[in-house]
Design an enzyme around this catalytic site. Sequence first.
Site, PDB file in Angstrom:
ATOM      1  N   ASP A  91       0.854  -1.187   0.000  1.00 27.01           N
ATOM      2  CA  ASP A  91       0.000   0.000   0.000  1.00 27.01           C
ATOM      3  C   ASP A  91       0.891   1.238   0.000  1.00 27.01           C
ATOM      4  OD1 ASP A  91      -2.340   1.424  -0.102  1.00 27.01           O
ATOM      5  OD2 ASP A  91      -3.167   0.668   1.766  1.00 27.01           O
ATOM      6  N   ASP A  92       0.284   2.376  -0.351  1.00 25.70           N
ATOM      7  CA  ASP A  92       1.078   3.616  -0.358  1.00 25.70           C
ATOM      8  C   ASP A  92       1.458   4.023   1.058  1.00 25.70           C
ATOM      9  OD1 ASP A  92      -1.602   4.178   0.191  1.00 25.70           O
ATOM     10  OD2 ASP A  92      -1.747   5.888  -1.169  1.00 25.70           O
ATOM     11  N   ASP A  95      -1.877   4.633   7.995  1.00 25.81           N
ATOM     12  CA  ASP A  95      -2.151   5.821   8.821  1.00 25.81           C
ATOM     13  C   ASP A  95      -2.666   5.350  10.182  1.00 25.81           C
ATOM     14  OD1 ASP A  95      -3.440   8.059  10.010  1.00 25.81           O
ATOM     15  OD2 ASP A  95      -3.685   9.042   8.092  1.00 25.81           O
TER      16      ASP A  95
END
Length: 159
Positions: A91-92, A95
């Site tokens: 994934d980028d 969070d």
Amino acid sequence: MAQRYYTVSWDQLHRDSKALAWRLVEKGPWRGIVAITRGGLIPAAIIARELDCRMIESVSVITYDEEKLGKPEVAKPPTAAGDGEGWLVLDDLVDTGSTAKVVRAMLPKAHMATVYAKPAGKPLVDTFVMEVSQDTWILFPWDTEQQFVPPIARSAQPK
Ligand SMILES: O=P(O)(O)OC[C@H]1O[C@H](OP(=O)(O)OP(=O)(O)O)[C@H](O)[C@@H]1O
Ligand SMILES: O=c1[nH]c(=O)c2nc[nH]c2[nH]1
Ligand SMILES: [Mg+2]
């Protein structure tokens, strides 16, 4: 709302994704890559090229509406990766970790990697490249465009 923004350019994203590939090549070999769409697709393409991997699967999780956190919704589950053994999930960023938690439950044996990580989500990923503070919103190049900004002298408050 985030307190600050961290802008990532295409060049930086390419460099940081390659740095992640260097870390991951040592941990392979990999059966394939599962990209968490949509944000994970671009790092996954860069890393697949570096790892010489052509077996690409996807899982789609929708967690945010712009900057608003919601309940993660699985729009497409992975179909080819079994329990994740030998697979790399990309994934980028991580969070709060909500998205990663949902994907881990579907692919418990996979290796989870992101390019960027914030402190709350960091424990949910096995490998990442760069940490940013929890109150920072990362602006990715596909969500932004260059535009005119006025000279500092014109926008500064008069003393
Ligand atoms: O750790 P979390 O708090 O879950 O946040 C991280 C996730 O949020 C973003 O996806 P988003 O839901 O915005 O969807 P997108 O990738 O399709 O833009 C990002 O691409 C991660 O997948
Ligand atoms: O573009 C984004 N930047 C972020 O910092 C973030 N956190 C969750 N989802 C996010 N998307
Ligand atoms: Mg995403």
